[in-house]
Design an enzyme around this catalytic site. Structure first.
Site, short mmCIF file in Angstrom:
data_model
loop_
_atom_site.label_atom_id
_atom_site.label_comp_id
_atom_site.label_asym_id
_atom_site.label_seq_id
_atom_site.Cartn_x
_atom_site.Cartn_y
_atom_site.Cartn_z
CE LYS A 267 31.02 40.55 36.72
NZ LYS A 267 30.29 40.86 37.97
CG ASP A 272 33.98 39.34 41.77
OD1 ASP A 272 34.93 39.94 42.32
OD2 ASP A 272 32.80 39.74 41.79
CE LYS A 279 32.29 38.74 45.00
NZ LYS A 279 31.10 39.57 45.31
CG ASP A 290 31.32 37.59 38.61
OD1 ASP A 290 30.11 37.77 38.39
OD2 ASP A 290 32.08 38.48 39.03
CG ASP A 349 32.85 42.44 45.39
OD1 ASP A 349 33.14 41.81 44.34
OD2 ASP A 349 32.16 41.96 46.30
CD GLU A 351 33.71 42.30 39.71
OE1 GLU A 351 33.40 42.78 40.82
OE2 GLU A 351 33.08 41.37 39.17
NE ARG A 353 28.78 48.27 39.57
CZ ARG A 353 27.91 48.43 40.56
NH1 ARG A 353 27.49 49.64 40.89
NH2 ARG A 353 27.45 47.39 41.21
N1 BES Z 1 29.81 39.22 40.82
C1 BES Z 1 29.24 40.02 41.82
C2 BES Z 1 27.73 39.91 41.88
C3 BES Z 1 27.19 38.62 42.42
C4 BES Z 1 27.12 38.40 43.78
C5 BES Z 1 26.75 37.66 41.55
C6 BES Z 1 26.63 37.22 44.27
C7 BES Z 1 26.25 36.48 42.04
C8 BES Z 1 26.19 36.25 43.40
C9 BES Z 1 29.59 41.48 41.60
O1 BES Z 1 30.82 41.72 41.02
C10 BES Z 1 29.59 42.11 42.93
O2 BES Z 1 30.42 41.75 43.73
N2 BES Z 1 28.68 43.05 43.16
C11 BES Z 1 28.58 43.68 44.43
C12 BES Z 1 28.31 45.14 44.17
C13 BES Z 1 28.41 46.00 45.40
C14 BES Z 1 29.84 46.04 45.88
C15 BES Z 1 27.92 47.37 45.09
C16 BES Z 1 27.44 43.04 45.18
O3 BES Z 1 26.43 42.67 44.57
O4 BES Z 1 27.57 42.86 46.40
ZN ZN Z 2 31.56 40.22 39.83
MN MN Z 3 32.37 41.75 42.46
#
Ligand code: BES
Ligand code: ZN
Ligand code: MN
Length: 495
Positions: A267, A272, A279, A290, A349, A351, A353
């Protein structure tokens, strides 16, 4: 850094800037420490218990001992003998490496790998020694105006019995390649997001192509990505002015075995922000990491090339930014993936996947023996496993076991979580084949379930490194994980 074997049986004669010897608690000396103690008329025993308790991760430096050629003997505490294992050994080597780096010592000899543990071979310990010494040399300064005059550890010898020298050499070559890969990964991930853009990653990939004969790099740009119909990946990329890239790094050694290739998929979100599902501001800078999964693919491919592994190995990176804009994905949008499956985007967010599913579909063309994707995929994984273990998910038990074994060999922890049908049901959408988020709970698992829908045609594993790829807080920075376990897995599959 250069590594060598040191097999002189008379330790006191070894001429070096710093010689590491290990001591356990309760005045139990390693054979190497015993030798130095005797040659120096008891210099080591004389400091035990009073000045030095031999707790794990402690050290004490003795200089200019009578009868000892080494300028410094660095006594490393090993903790209790009956608890000593591969992990404790790795920590001991790291203690020595930090001391040497901190004291600007450029040449060292370590005897620590010669101390047996029940759960490691001499090659494992030699590898761990080279990893620890290599890691100590990493210091981020790419965007500092004043660069520290770096005194790296330049030469390190691993001491062992002469009969073990060949295994020591195998181990430190692997350890050096892993450390070089880890440090490369750390640098890419630590670079700020205005420097390390998708385009920058593409340039770094091309540099790898120039640097290593076995590596051939292909960079697909937006037009080519469109031609492949990667509608899911492109939907994320379109919210940013930075163009996306799709990078394929192929390692083809001249004598490659005829086995099907192993594929790594990373990824590569170079930033992000969450997109329209923005966020919160606090710590948003950390979303430059990310692309940690992508960076680990770069690091692992570099190590594979350095080791000249005798098998075709392919690294894939899908890189873009996730930003809010007038062209960004909106909650409710439905996009069509390369696989033809439609996806309802309920949260922009989620994204990672969306980017990975198209890269995983692309991987089918290689008829891979196995595919491992690496992603900072979910905050939920940090809640579940913290910064200790990466989340492991797989559709194949053999592959999962192989990854766990490599993880154990390199102290690069993983913990497997389930991806069963009950969880798959949480991804139901009323308006598309699949939703990009699950109903509440088990966020890491539903994210993995989403990916699993695109990986049915090959053995696949997903590593969620959201908690392990970097450290937060005062020592904020990339860790280079899971490069050690990836490289070890690839070594093991190439034997
Ligand atoms: N890049 C983030 C995951 C992440 C969050 C990595 C904090 C490291 C620290 C990912 O793209 C994301 O935002 N995931 C969301 C998914 C949710 C919206 C279902 C998350 O984990 O909040
Ligand atoms: Zn992300
Ligand atoms: Mn995200």
């Amino acid at each position: 850094m250069e590594f060598s074997t040191q097999t002189s049986t008379d330790l006191a004669q070894i001429n070096t800037e710093a010689l590491a010897v290990g001591v356990f608690k309760n005045q139990v000396l390693s054979p190497a420490a015993e030798q130095i103690d005797q040659a120096s008329g008891g210099a080591i025993r004389s400091v035990l218990e009073s000045e030095f308790k031999a707790d794990a991760k402690s050290s004490l430096v003795l200089r200019h001992l009578n009868g000892v050629a080494a300028k410094r003997v660095v006594i490393i505490g090993l903790g209790e003998k009956d608890k000593y294992n591969a992990k404790a050994h790795a920590a001991a080597e790291a203690t020595f490496a930090h001391y040497a780096k901190g004291a600007s010592i450029t040449e060292v000899v370590s005897t620590l790998a010669s101390i047996d543990t029940a759960d490691s071979s001499i090659a494992d310990r030699s590898r761990a020694a080279a990893q620890a010494l290599g890691y100590a040399n990493y210091k981020y300064d790419a965007t500092l105006s004043q660069k520290e005059k770096a005194t790296a550890i330049q030469r390190a010898a691993i001491w062992s019995a002469p009969t073990l020298a060949a295994e020591v050499e195998t181990g430190f070559k692997q350890g050096k390649a892993i450390a070089d890969g880890v440090n490369f990964t750390r640098l890419l991930a630590d670079l700020p997001p205005n420097v390390c853009t998708p385009t920058y990653l593409a340039q770094e990939a091309k540099k790898l192509d120039e640097q290593f004969d076995s590596l051939k790099v292909e960079v697909l740009e937006r037009k080519q990505i469109e031609a492949l119909k990667m509608g899911s990946f492109l939907s994320v990329a379109k919210g940013s002015d930075e163009p996306p890239v799709f990078i394929v790094i192929k390692h083809t050694p001249s004598t490659a075995s005829d086995e099907a290739p192993l594929v790594l998929v990373g990824k590569g979100l170079t930033f992000d922000a969450g997109g329209i599902s923005l966020k919160p501001a606090a710590n948003m800078d950390e979303m430059k990491y990310d692309m940690g999964g992508a960076a680990s693919v770069f690091g692992a491919m570099r190590a594979v090339a350095e080791l000249g592994l005798n098998r075709e190995i392919i690294g894939i990176v899908a890189a873009c930014e996730n930003l809010p804009s007038g062209r960004a994905n909106k909650p409710g949008d439905v996009v069509t993936s390369m696989a033809g499956k439609t996806i309802e985007i309920l949260n922009t967010d989620a994204e990672g996947r969306l980017v990975l599913c198209d890269a995983l579909t692309y991987a089918e063309r290689f008829k891979p023996a196995a595919v491992i994707n690496i992603a900072t995929l979910t905050g939920a994984c940090i809640v579940a496993l913290g910064d200790i273990n990466s989340g492991l998910f797989s559709n194949n038990d053999d592959l999962a076991e192989q990854i766990k074994e490599a993880s154990q060999q390199t102290n690069d922890g993983v913990w497997q979580l389930p991806i069963t049908d009950e969880y798959q049901a949480k991804l139901k959408s009323n308006f598309a084949d699949i939703a990009n988020i699950g109903t509440p709970g088990a966020g890491s698992i539903t994210a993995a379930c989403f990916l699993a829908r695109f990986t049915e045609s090959y053995p696949w594993a997903h590593l969620d490194v959201a908690g392990t790829a970097w450290s937060s807080g005062a020592n904020k920075g990339a860790t280079g994980r899971p490069v050690p376990l990836l490289v070890q897995y690839l070594i093991n599959q190439t034997a």
